[in-house]
Design a protein around this motif. Structure first.
Motif, PDB file in Angstrom:
ATOM      1  N   LYS A  57       0.803  -1.226   0.000  1.00 36.68           N
ATOM      2  CA  LYS A  57       0.000   0.000   0.000  1.00 36.68           C
ATOM      3  C   LYS A  57       0.836   1.277   0.000  1.00 36.68           C
ATOM      4  O   LYS A  57       0.315   2.356  -0.264  1.00 36.68           O
ATOM      5  CB  LYS A  57      -0.891   0.035   1.259  1.00 36.68           C
ATOM      6  N   ARG A  59       1.953   2.205   2.843  1.00 34.89           N
ATOM      7  CA  ARG A  59       1.341   2.754   4.053  1.00 34.89           C
ATOM      8  C   ARG A  59       2.405   3.004   5.108  1.00 34.89           C
ATOM      9  O   ARG A  59       3.239   2.135   5.364  1.00 34.89           O
ATOM     10  CB  ARG A  59       0.326   1.740   4.584  1.00 34.89           C
ATOM     11  N   SER A 144      -7.986  -0.988   3.903  1.00 33.63           N
ATOM     12  CA  SER A 144      -8.588  -0.888   2.576  1.00 33.63           C
ATOM     13  C   SER A 144      -7.524  -1.199   1.517  1.00 33.63           C
ATOM     14  O   SER A 144      -6.353  -0.863   1.689  1.00 33.63           O
ATOM     15  CB  SER A 144      -9.172   0.509   2.377  1.00 33.63           C
ATOM     16  N   ASN A 146      -6.284  -0.147  -1.236  1.00 32.14           N
ATOM     17  CA  ASN A 146      -5.908   0.918  -2.163  1.00 32.14           C
ATOM     18  C   ASN A 146      -4.488   1.371  -1.830  1.00 32.14           C
ATOM     19  O   ASN A 146      -3.969   1.057  -0.761  1.00 32.14           O
ATOM     20  CB  ASN A 146      -6.857   2.115  -1.996  1.00 32.14           C
TER      21      ASN A 146
HETATM   22 MG    MG Z   1      -7.831   3.010   4.243  1.00 28.56          MG
END
Ligand code: MG
Ligand code: AMP
Length: 352
Positions: A57, A59, A144, A146
């Motif tokens: 991600k 992230r 999520s 994405n």
């Molecule tokens: Mg999210």
């Protein structure tokens, strides 16, 4: 190569679920539909698998993941303490779009909770998600599916567009029914705190709690680290008209006219059906959220609408909020975080 298995959303093929469960147990990444958005899952108890989520991600390590379980009884595997109030909420809302923040169990690797002493737990209601969790037999950490900061995925194609080869297997069960992420409630505070408005309306929670939730304010970033002011963003600037309906409709239309006619820009608008015709008359590309009073449809179409406008090649997206009641609160929250610019009425023009 990413394997995509198409499954029926109500009665998914047990062989597909078994295969996906095996990928998870072996440390792989599986993207799967929940009733809110598509999640990117890994075995929550396997630090190497969890690390792959963050890498796929993009992230940041300080943004914790939600741990998904097949049933409330499993909470003791990941939470140190499950207060009676959690059971009361789950009795009413599990499985469903509700995430509870609880004290963390030592078995959960620190990467999952970003080093925090708490863990976020959810029992998703989508038959494919539940079937996968049962097949996997392990708690599944899943944000999520994405790219970090981008619009959340509500279809398997959105997942492929963002993450592609980084995912081992995708379960494709069509568009997700709710379309905005779960409501997150922190039960380690008294009274409980609403950290993120989502698919379960605040009003429904407060009816069961019998008292108002505390709403996390602007300083909430430290409490729910992923709640960045800029998030869920499309790749073109979004201007949000955030105020009373009559003001927002009119300002959005005037701005569209100025940008499309005056400046010759390709303008997109994410608006209810009531606004669509007169914007289309200006040459604006419209993503229709459905009838204004139907907040469930608007939530379901929100993220796909943003992605659709992005793909249509518009240079600016105009949108307006749809009130703060029920799903309106989650819709407003996502739009505010997606916005490059939030326009509000001058003082004295507030009100419905
Ligand atoms: Mg999210
Ligand atoms: P996502 O699944 O991508 O919607 O992101 C999950 C979000 O849940 C994070 O960005 C955090 O805001 C929130 N969250 C997860 N774990 C915790 C926790 N232990 N405490 C507070 N918030 C959390």
């Amino acid at each position: 190569m990413t394997q995509v298995l198409t499954v029926d959303p109500q009665t998914p093929d047990p062989a597909a679920l078994a295969r996906a469960g095996q990928v998870l147990r072996r440390g792989g990444l599986v993207a799967f539909p929940t009733e809110t958005v598509y999640g990117l899952g890994a075995n929550a108890l396997d630090p190497a698998a969890v690390a792959r989520i963050f890498a796929a991600k993009g992230r940041p390590a300080h943004d914790p993941l939600i741990v998904h379980l097949a049933e409330p009884d499993q909470a003791a595997q990941v939470a140190d303490q499950v207060p009676p109030i959690a059971h009361r909420l789950w009795a009413r809302f599990a499985p469903g779009p509700l995430t509870l923040v609880l004290p963390k169990h030592p078995a959960v690797p620190p990467a999952v909770t970003a080093g925090k002493p708490t863990v976020a737990v959810r029992i998703p209601g989508h038959p494919v998600a539940l079937g996968l969790l049962r097949a996997a037999g392990v708690p599944v950490a899943a944000p999520s599916a994405n790219k970090f900061g981008h619009t959340s995925p509500t279809t398997a194609q959105h997942v492929l567009d963002d993450l592609g080869a980084a995912v081992d297997l995708i379960l494709d069960a069509g568009p997700t029914p709710i379309g905005v992420e779960s409501t997150i409630v922190d039960l380690t505070t008294d009274p409980p705190t609403l950290l993120r408005p989502g698919g379960l309306p605040r009003e429904a929670l407060e009816a069961v709690l019998g008292r108002p939730l505390v709403v996390a304010g602007p300083g909430a970033e430290a409490r729910a680290p992923g709640m960045l002011p800029r998030h869920y963003a499309p790749r073109v600037p979004l201007w949000l008209f955030d105020g009373p309906r009559a003001w927002a409709r009119e300002m959005l239309w005037q701005t569209a006219a100025q940008l499309a006619r005056g400046q010759g820009l390709r303008v997109g608008a994410l608006v209810p059906t009531e606004d669509a015709a007169r914007l289309r008359a200006l040459g604006v590309q419209v993503a229709d959220l459905g009838p204004e009073a139907d907040l469930e449809t608007a939530a379901r179409r929100l993220f796909a609408g943003l992605r659709g406008l992005e793909a249509a090649g518009v240079e600016v997206i105009l949108a307006r909020t749809l009130g703060e009641a029920h799903l309106g609160l989650a819709i407003a929250d996502r739009l505010r975080r997606a916005a490059a610019q939030v326009l509000r009425p001058p003082h004295g023009q507030r009100g419905p």
